[in-house]
Design a protein around this motif. Structure first.
Motif, PDB file in Angstrom:
ATOM      1  N   PRO A   1      14.952   4.411   3.562  1.00  0.00           N
ATOM      2  CA  PRO A   1      15.023   3.005   3.163  1.00  0.00           C
ATOM      3  C   PRO A   1      14.240   2.762   1.876  1.00  0.00           C
ATOM      4  O   PRO A   1      13.251   3.425   1.607  1.00  0.00           O
ATOM      5  CB  PRO A   1      14.373   2.268   4.341  1.00  0.00           C
ATOM      6  N   ILE A   2      14.733   1.828   1.092  1.00  0.00           N
ATOM      7  CA  ILE A   2      14.042   1.460  -0.147  1.00  0.00           C
ATOM      8  C   ILE A   2      12.934   0.477   0.215  1.00  0.00           C
ATOM      9  O   ILE A   2      13.167  -0.538   0.872  1.00  0.00           O
ATOM     10  CB  ILE A   2      15.025   0.831  -1.157  1.00  0.00           C
ATOM     11  N   ARG A   3      11.727   0.804  -0.192  1.00  0.00           N
ATOM     12  CA  ARG A   3      10.574  -0.031   0.112  1.00  0.00           C
ATOM     13  C   ARG A   3      10.191  -0.834  -1.118  1.00  0.00           C
ATOM     14  O   ARG A   3      10.117  -0.307  -2.225  1.00  0.00           O
ATOM     15  CB  ARG A   3       9.373   0.831   0.537  1.00  0.00           C
ATOM     16  N   ARG A   4       9.941  -2.138  -0.907  1.00  0.00           N
ATOM     17  CA  ARG A   4       9.565  -3.000  -2.021  1.00  0.00           C
ATOM     18  C   ARG A   4       8.091  -3.364  -2.001  1.00  0.00           C
ATOM     19  O   ARG A   4       7.574  -3.906  -2.952  1.00  0.00           O
ATOM     20  CB  ARG A   4      10.424  -4.258  -2.015  1.00  0.00           C
ATOM     21  N   GLY A   5       7.404  -3.106  -0.886  1.00  0.00           N
ATOM     22  CA  GLY A   5       5.974  -3.392  -0.802  1.00  0.00           C
ATOM     23  C   GLY A   5       5.646  -4.858  -0.673  1.00  0.00           C
ATOM     24  O   GLY A   5       4.635  -5.323  -1.180  1.00  0.00           O
ATOM     25  N   ILE A   6       6.518  -5.620   0.020  1.00  0.00           N
ATOM     26  CA  ILE A   6       6.260  -7.049   0.180  1.00  0.00           C
ATOM     27  C   ILE A   6       5.631  -7.318   1.547  1.00  0.00           C
ATOM     28  O   ILE A   6       5.818  -6.555   2.491  1.00  0.00           O
ATOM     29  CB  ILE A   6       7.545  -7.886   0.009  1.00  0.00           C
ATOM     30  N   SER A   7       4.904  -8.389   1.647  1.00  0.00           N
ATOM     31  CA  SER A   7       4.227  -8.752   2.888  1.00  0.00           C
ATOM     32  C   SER A   7       5.235  -8.894   4.018  1.00  0.00           C
ATOM     33  O   SER A   7       6.291  -9.511   3.862  1.00  0.00           O
ATOM     34  CB  SER A   7       3.474 -10.071   2.697  1.00  0.00           C
ATOM     35  N   GLY A   8       4.923  -8.284   5.174  1.00  0.00           N
ATOM     36  CA  GLY A   8       5.794  -8.362   6.337  1.00  0.00           C
ATOM     37  C   GLY A   8       6.767  -7.204   6.455  1.00  0.00           C
ATOM     38  O   GLY A   8       7.320  -6.966   7.531  1.00  0.00           O
ATOM     39  N   GLU A   9       7.009  -6.473   5.367  1.00  0.00           N
ATOM     40  CA  GLU A   9       7.887  -5.305   5.429  1.00  0.00           C
ATOM     41  C   GLU A   9       7.262  -4.281   6.378  1.00  0.00           C
ATOM     42  O   GLU A   9       6.050  -4.095   6.379  1.00  0.00           O
ATOM     43  CB  GLU A   9       8.036  -4.707   4.020  1.00  0.00           C
ATOM     44  N   THR A  10       8.084  -3.647   7.228  1.00  0.00           N
ATOM     45  CA  THR A  10       7.519  -2.751   8.234  1.00  0.00           C
ATOM     46  C   THR A  10       7.534  -1.292   7.796  1.00  0.00           C
ATOM     47  O   THR A  10       8.449  -0.841   7.101  1.00  0.00           O
ATOM     48  CB  THR A  10       8.256  -2.880   9.580  1.00  0.00           C
ATOM     49  N   PHE A  11       6.503  -0.596   8.230  1.00  0.00           N
ATOM     50  CA  PHE A  11       6.355   0.837   8.021  1.00  0.00           C
ATOM     51  C   PHE A  11       6.078   1.455   9.382  1.00  0.00           C
ATOM     52  O   PHE A  11       5.249   0.944  10.134  1.00  0.00           O
ATOM     53  CB  PHE A  11       5.185   1.137   7.065  1.00  0.00           C
ATOM     54  N   ASP A  12       6.777   2.549   9.695  1.00  0.00           N
ATOM     55  CA  ASP A  12       6.572   3.198  10.981  1.00  0.00           C
ATOM     56  C   ASP A  12       5.341   4.089  10.939  1.00  0.00           C
ATOM     57  O   ASP A  12       5.113   4.822   9.974  1.00  0.00           O
ATOM     58  CB  ASP A  12       7.792   4.046  11.363  1.00  0.00           C
TER      59      ASP A  12
ATOM     60  N   PRO B   1      -1.045  -7.544   2.945  1.00  0.00           N
ATOM     61  CA  PRO B   1      -1.990  -7.456   1.830  1.00  0.00           C
ATOM     62  C   PRO B   1      -3.314  -8.098   2.229  1.00  0.00           C
ATOM     63  O   PRO B   1      -3.348  -9.211   2.746  1.00  0.00           O
ATOM     64  CB  PRO B   1      -1.310  -8.250   0.717  1.00  0.00           C
ATOM     65  N   THR B   2      -4.404  -7.361   2.034  1.00  0.00           N
ATOM     66  CA  THR B   2      -5.725  -7.856   2.404  1.00  0.00           C
ATOM     67  C   THR B   2      -6.778  -7.142   1.576  1.00  0.00           C
ATOM     68  O   THR B   2      -6.528  -6.075   1.040  1.00  0.00           O
ATOM     69  CB  THR B   2      -5.999  -7.654   3.908  1.00  0.00           C
ATOM     70  N   ASN B   3      -7.950  -7.713   1.486  1.00  0.00           N
ATOM     71  CA  ASN B   3      -9.036  -7.104   0.740  1.00  0.00           C
ATOM     72  C   ASN B   3      -9.812  -6.206   1.697  1.00  0.00           C
ATOM     73  O   ASN B   3     -10.653  -6.666   2.441  1.00  0.00           O
ATOM     74  CB  ASN B   3      -9.939  -8.194   0.150  1.00  0.00           C
ATOM     75  N   ILE B   4      -9.502  -4.891   1.702  1.00  0.00           N
ATOM     76  CA  ILE B   4     -10.106  -3.986   2.680  1.00  0.00           C
ATOM     77  C   ILE B   4     -11.131  -3.038   2.070  1.00  0.00           C
ATOM     78  O   ILE B   4     -11.638  -2.169   2.740  1.00  0.00           O
ATOM     79  CB  ILE B   4      -9.028  -3.175   3.421  1.00  0.00           C
ATOM     80  N   GLY B   5     -11.444  -3.188   0.807  1.00  0.00           N
ATOM     81  CA  GLY B   5     -12.464  -2.349   0.183  1.00  0.00           C
ATOM     82  C   GLY B   5     -11.866  -1.207  -0.621  1.00  0.00           C
ATOM     83  O   GLY B   5     -10.726  -0.832  -0.443  1.00  0.00           O
ATOM     84  N   SER B   6     -12.693  -0.657  -1.484  1.00  0.00           N
ATOM     85  CA  SER B   6     -12.199   0.367  -2.400  1.00  0.00           C
ATOM     86  C   SER B   6     -12.141   1.762  -1.772  1.00  0.00           C
ATOM     87  O   SER B   6     -11.400   2.610  -2.222  1.00  0.00           O
ATOM     88  CB  SER B   6     -13.085   0.411  -3.643  1.00  0.00           C
TER      89      SER B   6
ATOM     90  N   SER C   1      -1.187  -3.371  12.124  1.00  0.00           N
ATOM     91  CA  SER C   1      -0.698  -3.740  10.788  1.00  0.00           C
ATOM     92  C   SER C   1      -0.959  -2.597   9.817  1.00  0.00           C
ATOM     93  O   SER C   1      -1.782  -1.718  10.070  1.00  0.00           O
ATOM     94  CB  SER C   1      -1.397  -4.993  10.272  1.00  0.00           C
ATOM     95  N   PHE C   2      -0.263  -2.646   8.712  1.00  0.00           N
ATOM     96  CA  PHE C   2      -0.485  -1.705   7.629  1.00  0.00           C
ATOM     97  C   PHE C   2      -1.178  -2.495   6.531  1.00  0.00           C
ATOM     98  O   PHE C   2      -0.566  -3.307   5.849  1.00  0.00           O
ATOM     99  CB  PHE C   2       0.834  -1.118   7.154  1.00  0.00           C
ATOM    100  N   LEU C   3      -2.489  -2.283   6.396  1.00  0.00           N
ATOM    101  CA  LEU C   3      -3.298  -3.067   5.463  1.00  0.00           C
ATOM    102  C   LEU C   3      -3.312  -2.407   4.094  1.00  0.00           C
ATOM    103  O   LEU C   3      -3.577  -1.207   3.971  1.00  0.00           O
ATOM    104  CB  LEU C   3      -4.722  -3.195   5.999  1.00  0.00           C
ATOM    105  N   VAL C   4      -3.036  -3.189   3.066  1.00  0.00           N
ATOM    106  CA  VAL C   4      -3.046  -2.698   1.682  1.00  0.00           C
ATOM    107  C   VAL C   4      -3.779  -3.705   0.802  1.00  0.00           C
ATOM    108  O   VAL C   4      -3.859  -4.883   1.134  1.00  0.00           O
ATOM    109  CB  VAL C   4      -1.614  -2.483   1.128  1.00  0.00           C
ATOM    110  N   PRO C   5      -4.332  -3.251  -0.347  1.00  0.00           N
ATOM    111  CA  PRO C   5      -4.936  -4.207  -1.278  1.00  0.00           C
ATOM    112  C   PRO C   5      -3.877  -5.181  -1.800  1.00  0.00           C
ATOM    113  O   PRO C   5      -2.696  -4.852  -1.831  1.00  0.00           O
ATOM    114  CB  PRO C   5      -5.475  -3.333  -2.408  1.00  0.00           C
TER     115      PRO C   5
END
Length: 197
Positions: free
Chosen positions: A94-105, A115-120, A130-134
């Motif tokens: 599947p083509i992934r766009r990296g938008i909020s709510g898109e699912t990853f197995d 998208p969240t501020n989880i640190g460097s 959830s799959f947390l990303v900057p």
């Protein structure tokens, strides 16, 4: 005059010619290879969208007649599978766009992208369903791949520890690495304490 020794290419051509002479009800295109990891069995693979192409993996040293006989025994399965696979299309990721709510197995379950501020130190991670990303990673695909590799390595090491003891490898434990899916295949554990594709 010295006797002629058959090269691997000549051997494969001879096997393909014998397979062409088999009466399987319809013509097939044979892709024949020698798989040096196989010891005794012939492998037959038919892929979606490949038409009448049948991949045959041979163990080293098998005679063309034996290879043809083993394939002939599987004629019903080959014909049925090729017919079925003609209607299938190759599976594309599947083509992934990296938008909020898109699912990853992850481990068989979907995790929505958040998208969240989880640190460097952890640019992206699977946590709490959830799959947390900057919010704006410079290279989103790299962050996602890094998360799969890092979390996959942690999961692998945790699950492998009991097996290390059971297999008697605790004195020289294997090292582990998790790679990108650029080349997708199963690995084989070798006595050299590593898993090779």
């Amino acid at each position: 005059m010295s006797p002629h020794t058959t090269t691997e290419a000549e051997h494969l051509a001879d096997v393909a010619a014998r397979l062409d002479r088999l009466d399987l009800g319809e013509p097939f295109r044979w892709e024949v290879t020698v798989n040096h990891r196989r010891r005794t069995r012939v492998g037959i693979k038919i892929e979606p969208g490949a038409g009448n192409t049948v991949h045959v993996d041979l163990p080293p040293g098998i005679s063309p007649d034996d290879a043809a006989e083993l394939v002939r025994r599987e004629r019903t399965w080959i014909t049925r599978t090729v017919t079925h696979m003609r209607t299938q299309t190759p599976i594309s990721p599947p083509i992934r766009r990296g938008i909020s709510g898109e699912t990853f197995d992850w481990l068989g379950r979907p995790h929505p992208l958040r998208p969240t501020n989880i640190g460097s130190s952890f640019p992206a991670t699977f946590r709490g369903g959830s799959f947390l990303v900057p919010p704006d990673p410079p290279k989103p695909a790299s962050a996602i791949i890094a998360a799969y590799r890092r979390d996959g390595l942690t999961w692998t090491i945790k699950r492998a520890k009991p097996w290390t003891r059971l297999l008697g490898l605790q004195h020289s434990p294997p090292s582990y690495a998790v790679a990108d899916l650029g080349k997708c295949c199963w690995g084989i554990y070798e006595n050299t304490h590593r898993i090779s594709p």
